[in-house]
Design an enzyme around this catalytic site. Structure first.
Site, mmCIF file in Angstrom:
data_model
loop_
_atom_site.group_PDB
_atom_site.id
_atom_site.type_symbol
_atom_site.label_atom_id
_atom_site.label_comp_id
_atom_site.label_asym_id
_atom_site.label_seq_id
_atom_site.Cartn_x
_atom_site.Cartn_y
_atom_site.Cartn_z
ATOM 1 N N TRP A 188 0.821 -1.212 0.000
ATOM 2 C CA TRP A 188 0.000 0.000 0.000
ATOM 3 C C TRP A 188 0.850 1.255 0.000
ATOM 4 O O TRP A 188 0.480 2.256 -0.632
ATOM 5 C CB TRP A 188 -0.982 -0.024 1.179
ATOM 6 C CG TRP A 188 -1.897 -1.214 1.077
ATOM 7 C CD1 TRP A 188 -1.868 -2.339 1.860
ATOM 8 C CD2 TRP A 188 -2.941 -1.429 0.109
ATOM 9 N NE1 TRP A 188 -2.836 -3.224 1.433
ATOM 10 C CE2 TRP A 188 -3.508 -2.703 0.373
ATOM 11 C CE3 TRP A 188 -3.445 -0.674 -0.945
ATOM 12 C CZ2 TRP A 188 -4.553 -3.238 -0.383
ATOM 13 C CZ3 TRP A 188 -4.487 -1.196 -1.703
ATOM 14 C CH2 TRP A 188 -5.028 -2.456 -1.425
ATOM 15 N N ASP B 99 -1.296 6.792 6.553
ATOM 16 C CA ASP B 99 -2.410 5.934 6.164
ATOM 17 C C ASP B 99 -2.632 4.972 7.332
ATOM 18 O O ASP B 99 -1.828 4.077 7.566
ATOM 19 C CB ASP B 99 -2.045 5.166 4.889
ATOM 20 C CG ASP B 99 -3.120 4.159 4.487
ATOM 21 O OD1 ASP B 99 -4.148 4.048 5.196
ATOM 22 O OD2 ASP B 99 -2.927 3.483 3.455
ATOM 23 N N LYS C 197 -12.136 -1.459 8.050
ATOM 24 C CA LYS C 197 -11.432 -2.411 8.912
ATOM 25 C C LYS C 197 -11.831 -2.178 10.377
ATOM 26 O O LYS C 197 -12.495 -3.006 10.970
ATOM 27 C CB LYS C 197 -9.931 -2.329 8.679
ATOM 28 C CG LYS C 197 -9.587 -2.753 7.233
ATOM 29 C CD LYS C 197 -8.151 -2.501 6.873
ATOM 30 C CE LYS C 197 -7.924 -2.408 5.380
ATOM 31 N NZ LYS C 197 -8.136 -3.654 4.643
#
Lengths: 352, 352
Positions: free
Chosen positions: A95, A165, A189
């Site tokens: 990511w 992030d 999440k």
């Protein structure tokens, strides 16, 4: 079924029940039918904001925004809004590489740290990172879902804003928000269903304007309009508000962090005391959210996954990029479920 | 409560019931907890796509995408992806002006038609539009929620693609998709809850590449990955699939269009046969989705709205930009409810 999905993932049963129970309770309408400019939705939005501020201890000089497009859109919005000429990207996995790729469209993206050569098995220690001159910010991925690593300590960046992030570990542990310029997180999440993205931005960064941008991609527009510049994802914010209420009722972040630690330790102990399992992350970088491991005999992994499924445990397969096993144990994942997996792992090892 | 909200707006009661009933029916999990790469969600996504293709009669050389960010993000994505140097924008209201503003960031945006001088009281006839040389596309807003106007006939654009924002009238009437290069629509009026945006794009337009774009803003990426480049808004797509099923069960677009016509005619007849009410749109441009009118004595409008609320009719206030009255009667709004409003209007006129 025990839900080890990496995201979208398990949500608190109590929150799901309330989301369902109040689905039609908006003055004779459903939450799906009310105006985003109604008093009813204003209450939902303000509730969610207030709970977030309280739980994460967000200082007064920050705005909290509920946007759309997931972390993937933030990969572009961060450099579009905040990068003058260059920025730094710490590379700790799939990511962060994706974030880096988007940044390169808007300027020079430097890499002060990368663990790519060691299969992204760790995050950097603060002293390992030195920033470029004139860097507009340092970007990090606080938890790396695929590689099972997590920053235990955050880099010190002085006057240069730290951008994180936190899609996969937001509200899972206590952090000092004042050390960050911007935090973003896709909800799916730890916060709620897919469909909204939380952005926490320090007010001075809202003034940066280095290029002409589409209105929808400007943080300042969403901050000025309290996330109501256009129609927000009403249901996703509504659902998130119940997850936040559940966190508060569970004792807040301190209590959640303690249970998360216990959950992760239960699995890491099982791994470390076995002759079959092998953790993929360096011990000092191990994630409390995603526990990744291999079987020393990797040919047995499919059998492990098959038997786990038969034992009502879903979502344990590692990411398609690297394989192996991954147990995602976000906030809503119960300690009992983790113990069940640990027992299953021990039993599987005895058996084979 | 009769829900005349302009969007998010009323949804079919039957669809809401099914959304709620099946909320937990995903292999022991909720729709909010399943992976977007699971078989379960694949079924939801393919169902929604297949129903859309069937209902709207979408030819094989088009892709259908489920994105995020609403029409507001499309205002930017359309020129970013499709505009080489210039494009044409037909101005018929607030939303087409917003689309125009974003286009100007990426090139020359010409205005072949504007009804701004007549308070946006009409849409153009096909013959009124002549396109610029080298225009990359013509952009129109097929239905103008605020001004209560709608294109009855679409412009003929030859080889130049016609791009339409159909957020407020998609699937409300039969259209020939093959006349369009791209159609987009925020879901929260005729399709489902806020949180997803449908894009129908002709395959040849996916090949246009005039500038470097963030990955998330490229139509081609979403088309290649079947709307699964990143985590899609799972719940919004799930909810939409039930609304599409309801349209099919109601007899498809032909049947829906007939009822929509009857609903709108009921209100326009009431307006035209009264001495109190006055429609704001020219008759040939009147919308079947948003019926806008004023009271000749505008001072009475607040009383009208107050009494309507007491009679259990919500959402009738005109947009904050222009005031007046607006009855939004999208697909899911029942004919009976429209008749109730017509009766209320007649009674109000008798009384005052």
């Amino acid at each position: 079924m025990l839900n080890f999905n990496p995201g979208p993932s398990i949500l608190p049963a109590e929150a799901l029940e309330e989301i369902r129970r109040n689905f039609m309770s908006f003055g004779g309408m459903s939450i799906l039918e009310i105006s985003h400019r109604s008093k009813e939705f204003e209450n939902v939005l303000e509730d969610a904001k207030a709970l977030f501020v309280e739980l994460a201890v967000i200082p007064k000089n920050y705005h909290i925004l509920f946007l759309q497009g997931g972390a993937s859109l933030q990969f572009a919005m961060v450099p579009m809004n905040l990068m003058e000429k260059c920025a730094d990207y710490s590379l700790t996995g799939y990511w962060s590489k994706k974030a880096l790729k988007e940044a390169k469209l808007f300027g020079e993206a430097n890499i002060p740290f990368s663990s790519e050569n060691s299969a992204f098995s760790r995050t950097p220690k603060p002293a390992e990172i030195s920033l470029s001159q004139k860097s507009s910010y340092l970007h990090i991925t606080s938890n790396n879902t695929i590689y099972g690593t997590q920053y235990r300590e955050f880099p010190e960046t002085g006057d240069i804003p730290l951008v994180a992030d936190m899609s996969s570990d937001i509200l899972s542990r206590k952090i000092d928000v004042s050390k960050f310029g911007l935090i973003y997180a896709g909800a799916q999440k730890n916060l709620g269903p897919a469909g909204t993205t939380v952005v926490i931005i320090r007010d001075d960064l809202l003034k940066r304007e280095y290029r002409k941008l589409p209105t929808m991609l400007k943080y300042s527009i969403h901050a000025e309009s309290n996330s109501l510049y256009n129609t927000p994802p009403v249901f996703a914010v509504y659902a998130m508000s119940y997850v936040l209420k559940w966190i508060k009722k569970s004792g807040g972040i301190d209590a959640i962090e303690k249970i998360n630690r216990e959950k992760a330790d239960t699995l890491y102990k099982t791994i470390d005391s076995s002759n079959l399992y092998c953790g993929t992350a360096e011990k000092s970088s191990r994630s409390s959210m995603n526990v990744t491991f291999r079987l020393k005999n990797t040919a047995l992994e499919n059998r492990f996954l098959d038997e786990a499924k038969k034992a009502e445990m879903a979502g344990l397969k590692g990411h398609r990029e690297i394989g192996g096993i991954r147990a995602s144990i976000y906030n809503a994942f119960p300690l009992d479920g983790v113990k069940k997996l640990a027992e299953f792992m021990k039993e599987f090892e005895r058996k084979i």
